[in-house]
Design a protein around this motif. Structure first.
Motif, mmCIF file in Angstrom:
data_model
loop_
_atom_site.group_PDB
_atom_site.id
_atom_site.type_symbol
_atom_site.label_atom_id
_atom_site.label_comp_id
_atom_site.label_asym_id
_atom_site.label_seq_id
_atom_site.Cartn_x
_atom_site.Cartn_y
_atom_site.Cartn_z
ATOM 1 N N VAL A 1 0.856 -1.190 0.000
ATOM 2 C CA VAL A 1 0.000 0.000 0.000
ATOM 3 C C VAL A 1 0.893 1.241 0.000
ATOM 4 O O VAL A 1 1.673 1.459 0.935
ATOM 5 C CB VAL A 1 -0.934 0.009 1.219
ATOM 6 N N GLN A 2 0.752 2.060 -1.039
ATOM 7 C CA GLN A 2 1.608 3.241 -1.211
ATOM 8 C C GLN A 2 0.961 4.478 -0.589
ATOM 9 O O GLN A 2 -0.163 4.827 -0.925
ATOM 10 C CB GLN A 2 1.851 3.487 -2.712
ATOM 11 N N ASP A 3 1.688 5.127 0.306
ATOM 12 C CA ASP A 3 1.191 6.326 0.985
ATOM 13 C C ASP A 3 2.052 7.511 0.580
ATOM 14 O O ASP A 3 3.180 7.679 1.064
ATOM 15 C CB ASP A 3 1.221 6.129 2.498
ATOM 16 N N LEU A 4 1.514 8.351 -0.309
ATOM 17 C CA LEU A 4 2.259 9.517 -0.807
ATOM 18 C C LEU A 4 2.549 10.504 0.309
ATOM 19 O O LEU A 4 3.589 11.178 0.294
ATOM 20 C CB LEU A 4 1.464 10.183 -1.934
ATOM 21 N N GLY A 5 1.665 10.606 1.277
ATOM 22 C CA GLY A 5 1.816 11.613 2.315
ATOM 23 C C GLY A 5 2.885 11.323 3.340
ATOM 24 O O GLY A 5 3.375 12.240 4.007
ATOM 25 N N THR A 6 3.268 10.054 3.480
ATOM 26 C CA THR A 6 4.219 9.687 4.532
ATOM 27 C C THR A 6 5.489 9.027 4.002
ATOM 28 O O THR A 6 6.343 8.628 4.808
ATOM 29 C CB THR A 6 3.557 8.734 5.544
ATOM 30 N N ASP A 7 5.618 8.914 2.669
ATOM 31 C CA ASP A 7 6.787 8.271 2.051
ATOM 32 C C ASP A 7 6.964 6.831 2.532
ATOM 33 O O ASP A 7 8.083 6.361 2.748
ATOM 34 C CB ASP A 7 8.070 9.076 2.322
ATOM 35 N N ASN A 8 5.843 6.130 2.699
ATOM 36 C CA ASN A 8 5.879 4.746 3.169
ATOM 37 C C ASN A 8 5.205 3.812 2.175
ATOM 38 O O ASN A 8 4.176 4.159 1.573
ATOM 39 C CB ASN A 8 5.148 4.592 4.510
ATOM 40 N N VAL A 9 5.782 2.623 2.023
ATOM 41 C CA VAL A 9 5.076 1.497 1.421
ATOM 42 C C VAL A 9 4.683 0.594 2.589
ATOM 43 O O VAL A 9 5.536 -0.024 3.227
ATOM 44 C CB VAL A 9 5.967 0.727 0.423
ATOM 45 N N HIS A 10 3.387 0.561 2.901
ATOM 46 C CA HIS A 10 2.904 -0.291 3.980
ATOM 47 C C HIS A 10 2.725 -1.712 3.448
ATOM 48 O O HIS A 10 2.216 -1.906 2.339
ATOM 49 C CB HIS A 10 1.583 0.237 4.533
ATOM 50 N N ILE A 11 3.126 -2.683 4.246
ATOM 51 C CA ILE A 11 3.061 -4.082 3.821
ATOM 52 C C ILE A 11 2.116 -4.825 4.755
ATOM 53 O O ILE A 11 2.285 -4.815 5.978
ATOM 54 C CB ILE A 11 4.455 -4.729 3.840
ATOM 55 N N TYR A 12 1.119 -5.461 4.157
ATOM 56 C CA TYR A 12 0.139 -6.227 4.925
ATOM 57 C C TYR A 12 0.120 -7.671 4.429
ATOM 58 O O TYR A 12 0.187 -7.926 3.221
ATOM 59 C CB TYR A 12 -1.265 -5.631 4.770
ATOM 60 N N ASP A 13 -0.002 -8.611 5.348
ATOM 61 C CA ASP A 13 -0.328 -9.980 4.979
ATOM 62 C C ASP A 13 -1.793 -10.023 4.581
ATOM 63 O O ASP A 13 -2.638 -9.351 5.190
ATOM 64 C CB ASP A 13 -0.085 -10.938 6.144
ATOM 65 N N PHE A 14 -2.086 -10.805 3.544
ATOM 66 C CA PHE A 14 -3.467 -10.936 3.076
ATOM 67 C C PHE A 14 -3.982 -12.318 3.467
ATOM 68 O O PHE A 14 -3.506 -13.341 2.980
ATOM 69 C CB PHE A 14 -3.524 -10.757 1.562
ATOM 70 N N ARG A 15 -4.954 -12.320 4.371
ATOM 71 C CA ARG A 15 -5.556 -13.562 4.861
ATOM 72 C C ARG A 15 -7.069 -13.443 4.703
ATOM 73 O O ARG A 15 -7.773 -12.999 5.609
ATOM 74 C CB ARG A 15 -5.171 -13.799 6.319
ATOM 75 N N PRO A 16 -7.566 -13.836 3.543
ATOM 76 C CA PRO A 16 -8.973 -13.577 3.229
ATOM 77 C C PRO A 16 -9.969 -14.238 4.166
ATOM 78 O O PRO A 16 -11.105 -13.768 4.286
ATOM 79 C CB PRO A 16 -9.121 -14.125 1.801
ATOM 80 N N ALA A 17 -9.570 -15.297 4.856
ATOM 81 C CA ALA A 17 -10.503 -15.991 5.745
ATOM 82 C C ALA A 17 -10.452 -15.488 7.186
ATOM 83 O O ALA A 17 -11.201 -15.971 8.039
ATOM 84 C CB ALA A 17 -10.216 -17.494 5.722
ATOM 85 N N SER A 18 -9.603 -14.501 7.469
ATOM 86 C CA SER A 18 -9.447 -14.026 8.837
ATOM 87 C C SER A 18 -10.706 -13.326 9.334
ATOM 88 O O SER A 18 -11.267 -12.469 8.642
ATOM 89 C CB SER A 18 -8.259 -13.074 8.940
#
Length: 370
Positions: free
Chosen positions: A182-199
């Motif tokens: 997930v790219q956040d232009l405002g904070t200069d961060n690429v946020h990384i999330y695990d994707f667990r569709p059944a959670s």
């Protein structure tokens, strides 16, 4: 072993299939009165020409995503004042028509990007103005269920004219769909999330490496990835650079940064989109502002690094988005400010582009999806 008679039947069918028109979906901004919504064109890979099939009225459908089974289209409705939304459409491939299934508010202003997983379980929307991510489950009929997760980013960046708050610009699944960037232009961060569709707690969970930093004041916007996910290419809107990451054991490490602009460029930047060619040998990145060019890079197959090949004028203004035809023969640029899509042919050996002379006249085109 196939007989000669069998081959004589199969080969013409293969050639015919390769030249069948494919549908091209164009998202637009409608708030200036120049367009009506989503446009569906039949794109002819034999000639590079396009013919309008249908139009679906929509409010600022600025980014589109198609489901893996090609039955549904999801559109981010980039509105403010609490009216930011995401819409689900049924897509009839035989007629090219879209039928609205439903719409959900994203609970964040100016949603500008939408992504759908190949399993067809969730839609992820990036809210630029709200600085947040909205996640919706997909119902069996392709419609969107009630919002299941809203993740609010916090923080700011060094450029207080653009980075006074978080501005989530895009979210891209990794090729194996185990994570999402997930790219956040405002904070200069690429946020990384695990994707667990059944959670039960929501499908997005902060990864072991929750953030990869980009250049200070760079403004991360979009990214693209090698087919195996080992290399990630991030476009930085505000400084018009491409940042290359190596992915290893689920972690991103920055290994190279290259400029989009030609040497000596001193104008205004507005880097926008980034794509790899289908064969992974070339990378393209667009810059709006005063540049209005595509940068072309050759990709080192071993270490993922980039070597500049050249710059190509987009023959218009405001190349907010572009896309490459599935066969790699064409690159189409959505020039938002000159109200047309320019069709280039692409040399697979050199990566260079040539104007075909074909244009698609659409008001404020800002997203192209095949």
């Amino acid at each position: 072993m196939k007989t000669l008679a069998t081959l004589l039947i199969i080969l013409p069918a293969m050639i015919f299939a390769q030249h069948q028109p494919i549908d091209l979906f164009i998202g637009t901004y409608t708030n200036n009165g120049k367009s009506k919504g989503i446009y569906v064109y039949a794109f002819d890979p034999a000639t590079g020409s396009a013919t309008l099939r249908s139009t679906a009225a929509a409010n600022n459908p600025s980014f589109l995503a198609i489901s893996a089974d090609r039955k549904y289209i999801y559109a981010a409705n980039e509105n403010g004042d609490g009216e930011g939304a995401v819409s689900a459409y049924a897509y009839d491939e035989a007629t090219g028509r879209l039928s609205l299934l439903n719409q959900q508010l994203t609970q964040g202003d100016a949603p500008c990007h939408v992504a759908v997983d190949r399993g067809g379980t969730h839609v992820v929307v990036s809210n630029y103005g709200g600085g947040s991510i909205s996640v919706f489950p997909i119902e069996p009929d392709g419609s969107l269920g009630a919002i299941s997760q809203l993740i609010q980013h916090t923080g700011s960046g060094p450029d207080q004219s653009r980075q006074q708050a978080p501005h989530v610009h895009s979210a891209f699944f990794t090729p194996d769909e185990r994570r999402i960037y997930v790219q956040d232009l405002g904070t200069d961060n690429v946020h990384i999330y695990d994707f667990r569709p059944a959670s039960a707690d929501g499908p997005l969970i902060p990864a072991a490496q929750p953030v990869a930093k980009s250049s200070p004041g760079g403004g991360p916007r979009h990214l693209t990835q090698s087919a195996d996910g080992k290399f990630v290419y991030l476009i930085e809107e505000m400084i018009a650079n491409v940042l290359v990451y190596r992915q290893q054991n689920g972690r991103l490490e920055a290994i190279q940064e290259v400029e989009i602009n030609e040497a000596g460029f001193t104008g205004k930047n507005g880097a926008a989109d980034i794509k790899l060619s289908p064969d992974g040998r070339f990378l393209y990145a667009s810059n709006r502002g005063d540049a209005n060019t595509l940068a072309i890079y050759r990709v080192n197959a071993t270490d993922g690094t980039l070597t500049k090949v050249g710059n190509q004028s987009v023959l218009g203004r405001g190349p907010r988005n572009f896309n490459i035809s599935p066969d790699g023969k064409y690159l189409l640029v959505a020039n938002q400010n000159t109200d047309e899509v320019v069709v280039f042919s692409r040399d697979a050996a050199t990566g260079l582009l040539q104007d075909t002379g074909h244009r698609i006249a659409v008001g404020s085109p800002v997203c192209l999806v095949f």
